[in-house]
Motif scaffolding. Structure first.
Motif, PDB file in Angstrom:
ATOM      1  N   VAL A  63      -3.965   7.424   2.714  1.00 33.69           N
ATOM      2  CA  VAL A  63      -3.458   7.696   1.450  1.00 33.69           C
ATOM      3  C   VAL A  63      -4.138   7.245   0.040  1.00 33.69           C
ATOM      4  O   VAL A  63      -3.966   7.993  -0.943  1.00 33.69           O
ATOM      5  N   GLY A 114       3.402   2.720   2.240  1.00 36.27           N
ATOM      6  CA  GLY A 114       2.482   1.619   2.797  1.00 36.27           C
ATOM      7  C   GLY A 114       2.103   0.739   1.576  1.00 36.27           C
ATOM      8  O   GLY A 114       1.333  -0.264   2.010  1.00 36.27           O
ATOM      9  N   TRP A 115       2.679   0.714   0.495  1.00 38.14           N
ATOM     10  CA  TRP A 115       2.382  -0.450  -0.537  1.00 38.14           C
ATOM     11  C   TRP A 115       3.912  -0.920  -1.189  1.00 38.14           C
ATOM     12  O   TRP A 115       4.558  -0.074  -1.351  1.00 38.14           O
ATOM     13  N   ARG A 129      -0.681  -4.168  -0.517  1.00 34.69           N
ATOM     14  CA  ARG A 129      -0.529  -3.314   0.837  1.00 34.69           C
ATOM     15  C   ARG A 129       0.447  -3.865   1.826  1.00 34.69           C
ATOM     16  O   ARG A 129       0.419  -5.119   1.882  1.00 34.69           O
ATOM     17  N   ARG A 130       1.037  -3.116   2.446  1.00 34.42           N
ATOM     18  CA  ARG A 130       1.964  -3.671   3.874  1.00 34.42           C
ATOM     19  C   ARG A 130       0.890  -3.158   5.093  1.00 34.42           C
ATOM     20  O   ARG A 130       0.085  -2.609   4.874  1.00 34.42           O
ATOM     21  N   GLN A 168       1.365  -1.666   7.556  1.00 39.99           N
ATOM     22  CA  GLN A 168       1.407  -0.224   7.971  1.00 39.99           C
ATOM     23  C   GLN A 168       0.598   0.855   6.978  1.00 39.99           C
ATOM     24  O   GLN A 168       0.803   2.003   7.227  1.00 39.99           O
ATOM     25  N   CYS A 169       0.141   0.033   6.172  1.00 40.15           N
ATOM     26  CA  CYS A 169      -0.679   0.879   5.071  1.00 40.15           C
ATOM     27  C   CYS A 169      -1.647   1.952   5.762  1.00 40.15           C
ATOM     28  O   CYS A 169      -2.511   1.361   6.501  1.00 40.15           O
ATOM     29  N   ASP A 170      -1.513   3.255   5.342  1.00 41.44           N
ATOM     30  CA  ASP A 170      -2.426   4.343   5.999  1.00 41.44           C
ATOM     31  C   ASP A 170      -3.670   4.393   5.079  1.00 41.44           C
ATOM     32  O   ASP A 170      -3.242   4.874   3.786  1.00 41.44           O
ATOM     33  N   SER A 224       4.319   7.012   0.382  1.00 42.55           N
ATOM     34  CA  SER A 224       3.906   6.652   1.738  1.00 42.55           C
ATOM     35  C   SER A 224       4.550   5.765   2.460  1.00 42.55           C
ATOM     36  O   SER A 224       4.478   5.409   3.688  1.00 42.55           O
ATOM     37  N   ALA A 263       0.710   5.880  -3.345  1.00 46.15           N
ATOM     38  CA  ALA A 263       0.873   4.694  -2.678  1.00 46.15           C
ATOM     39  C   ALA A 263       2.384   4.212  -2.364  1.00 46.15           C
ATOM     40  O   ALA A 263       2.804   3.843  -1.138  1.00 46.15           O
TER      41      ALA A 263
END
Length: 84
Positions: A18, A73-74, A10-11, A13-15, A71, A68
């Motif tokens: 998602v 975010g990962w 995960r980063r 900014q992970c939403d 998006s 993932a």
């Protein structure tokens, strides 16, 4: 078919919205016989799944369709896995 380990981290900014889309993607792969197993890491930093694909290029194409990854975010890493 070969096995590929897909590792997702995960980063910041992970939403979280998602996650259900990612889980549905994994369920569809299971129905196709391509996802042998999957799950999150205990520290909640990401997870991994074991993907069956013809080649590394095929595995990368599949993993890059994962919501993932799409998006942003990962971070996703794909490695061929030689199980013994």
């Amino acid at each position: 078919m070969n096995r590929y380990l897909v590792i997702l981290i995960r980063r910041p900014q992970c939403d979280p919205a998602v996650v259900p889309l990612h889980q549905q993607f994994l369920a569809e792969l299971r129905e196709q016989g391509r996802n042998e197993m999957s799950g999150p890491f205990g520290d909640k930093t990401g997870g991994a799944y074991l993907l069956r694909a013809e080649s590394l290029d095929d595995a990368l194409a599949i993993a890059h369709r994962d919501p993932a990854h799409v998006s942003g975010g990962w971070d996703i890493m794909v490695r061929e896995w030689l199980a013994v």
